[in-house]
Design a protein around this motif. Structure first.
Motif, PDB file in Angstrom:
ATOM      1  N   ILE A 115     -17.060  -4.965   6.794  1.00  0.00           N
ATOM      2  CA  ILE A 115     -16.057  -4.536   7.693  1.00  0.00           C
ATOM      3  C   ILE A 115     -14.721  -4.750   7.200  1.00  0.00           C
ATOM      4  CG2 ILE A 115     -15.019  -5.143  10.060  1.00  0.00           C
ATOM      5  CD1 ILE A 115     -17.940  -5.386  11.088  1.00  0.00           C
ATOM      6  N   ASP A 116     -14.876  -6.075   6.509  1.00  0.00           N
ATOM      7  CA  ASP A 116     -13.394  -6.440   5.981  1.00  0.00           C
ATOM      8  C   ASP A 116     -13.060  -5.338   4.633  1.00  0.00           C
ATOM      9  OD1 ASP A 116     -11.813  -8.576   6.422  1.00  0.00           O
ATOM     10  OD2 ASP A 116     -11.656  -9.120   4.164  1.00  0.00           O
ATOM     11  N   ASP A 120     -10.047  -3.175   4.489  1.00  0.00           N
ATOM     12  CA  ASP A 120      -8.824  -3.257   3.079  1.00  0.00           C
ATOM     13  C   ASP A 120      -8.720  -1.627   2.607  1.00  0.00           C
ATOM     14  OD1 ASP A 120      -7.875  -4.744   1.228  1.00  0.00           O
ATOM     15  OD2 ASP A 120      -9.479  -4.192  -0.274  1.00  0.00           O
ATOM     16  N   LEU A 121      -9.781  -0.892   2.630  1.00  0.00           N
ATOM     17  CA  LEU A 121      -9.793   0.577   2.359  1.00  0.00           C
ATOM     18  C   LEU A 121      -8.747   1.213   3.136  1.00  0.00           C
ATOM     19  CD1 LEU A 121     -11.218   2.245   0.147  1.00  0.00           C
ATOM     20  CD2 LEU A 121     -13.137   2.539   1.927  1.00  0.00           C
ATOM     21  N   PHE A 122      -8.805   1.052   4.738  1.00  0.00           N
ATOM     22  CA  PHE A 122      -7.817   1.519   5.587  1.00  0.00           C
ATOM     23  C   PHE A 122      -7.009   0.272   6.285  1.00  0.00           C
ATOM     24  CE2 PHE A 122     -11.789   4.495   5.252  1.00  0.00           C
ATOM     25  CZ  PHE A 122     -11.283   5.544   4.731  1.00  0.00           C
ATOM     26  N   PRO A 123      -6.136  -0.023   5.531  1.00  0.00           N
ATOM     27  CA  PRO A 123      -5.298  -1.112   6.484  1.00  0.00           C
ATOM     28  C   PRO A 123      -4.783  -0.878   7.751  1.00  0.00           C
ATOM     29  CG  PRO A 123      -4.499  -0.748   4.177  1.00  0.00           C
ATOM     30  CD  PRO A 123      -5.742   0.485   4.388  1.00  0.00           C
ATOM     31  N   ALA A 145     -14.206   7.162  11.066  1.00  0.00           N
ATOM     32  CA  ALA A 145     -15.372   7.914  10.771  1.00  0.00           C
ATOM     33  C   ALA A 145     -15.968   7.628   9.264  1.00  0.00           C
ATOM     34  CB  ALA A 145     -15.182   9.349  11.196  1.00  0.00           C
ATOM     35  N   VAL A 146     -15.201   7.653   8.352  1.00  0.00           N
ATOM     36  CA  VAL A 146     -15.576   7.335   6.923  1.00  0.00           C
ATOM     37  C   VAL A 146     -16.149   5.753   7.118  1.00  0.00           C
ATOM     38  CG1 VAL A 146     -14.682   7.228   4.643  1.00  0.00           C
ATOM     39  CG2 VAL A 146     -13.982   9.097   6.120  1.00  0.00           C
ATOM     40  N   GLY A 147     -15.197   4.854   7.638  1.00  0.00           N
ATOM     41  CA  GLY A 147     -15.661   3.398   7.566  1.00  0.00           C
ATOM     42  C   GLY A 147     -17.032   3.254   8.109  1.00  0.00           C
ATOM     43  N   ALA A 171      -3.662  13.326   5.342  1.00  0.00           N
ATOM     44  CA  ALA A 171      -4.801  13.704   4.627  1.00  0.00           C
ATOM     45  C   ALA A 171      -4.629  13.272   3.283  1.00  0.00           C
ATOM     46  CB  ALA A 171      -4.686  15.250   4.556  1.00  0.00           C
ATOM     47  N   LYS A 172      -3.695  13.003   2.561  1.00  0.00           N
ATOM     48  CA  LYS A 172      -3.531  12.642   1.162  1.00  0.00           C
ATOM     49  C   LYS A 172      -4.258  11.183   1.261  1.00  0.00           C
ATOM     50  CE  LYS A 172      -0.358  12.659  -2.719  1.00  0.00           C
ATOM     51  NZ  LYS A 172       0.325  11.520  -2.750  1.00  0.00           N
ATOM     52  N   THR A 173      -3.676  10.277   2.121  1.00  0.00           N
ATOM     53  CA  THR A 173      -3.958   8.912   2.311  1.00  0.00           C
ATOM     54  C   THR A 173      -5.465   8.741   2.529  1.00  0.00           C
ATOM     55  OG1 THR A 173      -2.048   8.508   3.060  1.00  0.00           O
ATOM     56  CG2 THR A 173      -3.393   6.675   3.532  1.00  0.00           C
ATOM     57  N   VAL A 174      -6.033   9.471   3.368  1.00  0.00           N
ATOM     58  CA  VAL A 174      -7.432   9.613   3.631  1.00  0.00           C
ATOM     59  C   VAL A 174      -8.102   9.762   2.392  1.00  0.00           C
ATOM     60  CG1 VAL A 174      -9.181  10.630   4.924  1.00  0.00           C
ATOM     61  CG2 VAL A 174      -7.257  10.155   6.045  1.00  0.00           C
ATOM     62  N   TYR A 175      -7.697  10.800   1.605  1.00  0.00           N
ATOM     63  CA  TYR A 175      -8.452  11.377   0.508  1.00  0.00           C
ATOM     64  C   TYR A 175      -8.459  10.266  -0.874  1.00  0.00           C
ATOM     65  CZ  TYR A 175     -11.093  15.278   1.387  1.00  0.00           C
ATOM     66  OH  TYR A 175     -11.859  16.410   2.145  1.00  0.00           O
ATOM     67  N   GLU A 176      -7.188   9.603  -0.643  1.00  0.00           N
ATOM     68  CA  GLU A 176      -7.169   8.430  -1.702  1.00  0.00           C
ATOM     69  C   GLU A 176      -8.068   7.298  -1.608  1.00  0.00           C
ATOM     70  OE1 GLU A 176      -2.767   7.712  -1.617  1.00  0.00           O
ATOM     71  OE2 GLU A 176      -2.356   9.387  -3.020  1.00  0.00           O
ATOM     72  N   ALA A 177      -8.136   7.043  -0.104  1.00  0.00           N
ATOM     73  CA  ALA A 177      -9.162   5.926   0.242  1.00  0.00           C
ATOM     74  C   ALA A 177     -10.539   6.445  -0.032  1.00  0.00           C
ATOM     75  CB  ALA A 177      -8.879   5.499   1.554  1.00  0.00           C
ATOM     76  N   ILE A 178     -10.742   7.625  -0.070  1.00  0.00           N
ATOM     77  CA  ILE A 178     -12.223   8.031  -0.041  1.00  0.00           C
ATOM     78  C   ILE A 178     -12.391   8.100  -1.622  1.00  0.00           C
ATOM     79  CG2 ILE A 178     -14.023   9.977   0.408  1.00  0.00           C
ATOM     80  CD1 ILE A 178     -12.339  10.701   2.756  1.00  0.00           C
TER      81      ILE A 178
END
Ligand code: ATP
Length: 236
Positions: A115-116, A120-123, A145-147, A171-178
């Motif tokens: 969970i942590d 960290d991935l999605f602050p 949803a990704v988490g 969208a760019k932030t989400v893709y960078e995290a993925i």
């Protein structure tokens, strides 16, 4: 080694056949894109893998035939599906949604650490940990949803239109995290995306579907260089 292989997959909703022989393969730890216009069969291809549509042809995952398995059995084998429209549980909090994602896991020792890792991935989710999912922005719901899918510790993630309805920066932030998740976890990914430019930041290869069939398959670099791809999917 090949993790997922589709060979001549067909699918239909009632009498309407929408996949007419889709083939693709995802290597262990690899990321493969599915591109194509609205209605081409991208979402249905993911549903064929996760067992939520009636299929024909061959679908092999980790060396076994999974075609026709029930969705819960497919999930238990290590395939997590992030559907279009996200599918988070609106009345549950962010933390509860993440815990729900882990419900099939046998090894529960690392739950808190995982969970942590999501936070960290999605602050952005860290401040919202006690909020109900329904109260989150569209971008935050996509992150959740990704988490949640990550919490299942899958070896394959099916990702459907993660950029849908999001502002370009989000969208760019989400893709960078993925992408970071992919690099750090080695989870293989099969990615449906309307926005080919975004898809190419994540996937190594992609296949283009047209009316339920593959019409073109190549590396991201090859596809990006093709005029017809640029015209149809890159807005130029
Ligand atoms: P989109 O980006 O619009 O979701 P897609 O490439 O993902 O497009 P699919 O959602 O796989 O396409 O749909 C393929 C075809 O199947 C479309 O013609 C669609 O209208 C049809 N279809 C999808 N879901 C159903 C359903 N539940 N019942 C009947 N037909 C459906």
């Amino acid at each position: 080694m090949t993790l997922l292989e589709l060979d001549g997959v067909t699918a239909s909703y009632g009498p309407v056949q929408v996949l007419d022989g889709v083939s693709l393969s995802v290597p262990e730890g690899g990321a493969v894109g599915i591109l194509g216009a609205n209605g081409a069969g991208k979402t249905t291809t993911l549903r064929a893998v996760s067992g939520t549509v009636r299929t024909g042809g061959r679908i092999r995952f980790a060396g076994r035939d999974i075609r026709g398995l029930r969705p819960d059995r497919v999930a238990a084998l290590g395939i997590a599906h992030v559907p279009e429209g996200r599918g988070t549980l609106g009345q549950l909090t962010v933390r509860e949604n993440l815990r729900v994602g882990a419900y099939l896991r046998r090894d529960r020792r690392k739950l808190a650490a995982d969970i942590d890792y999501c936070l960290d991935l999605f602050p952005q989710l860290r401040n919202r940990i006690g909020s109900r999912a329904a109260a989150l922005s569209g971008g935050e719901q996509q992150m959740l949803a990704v988490g949640r899918a990550f919490m299942a510790k899958p070896s394959l993630l099916l990702l459907d239109e993660a950029s849908l309805g999001l502002a370009p920066g989000t969208a760019k932030t989400v893709y960078e995290a993925i992408r970071r998740l992919r690099v750090e976890s080695g989870i293989a990914m099969l990615v449906v995306e309307q926005n080919a430019n975004l898809a190419f930041t994540l996937v190594d290869t992609a296949t283009v579907l047209e009316t339920g069939r593959n019409v073109l398959t190549g590396t991201s670099a090859e596809l990006k260089g093709m005029d017809e791809i640029r015209r149809a999917y890159l807005g130029g």
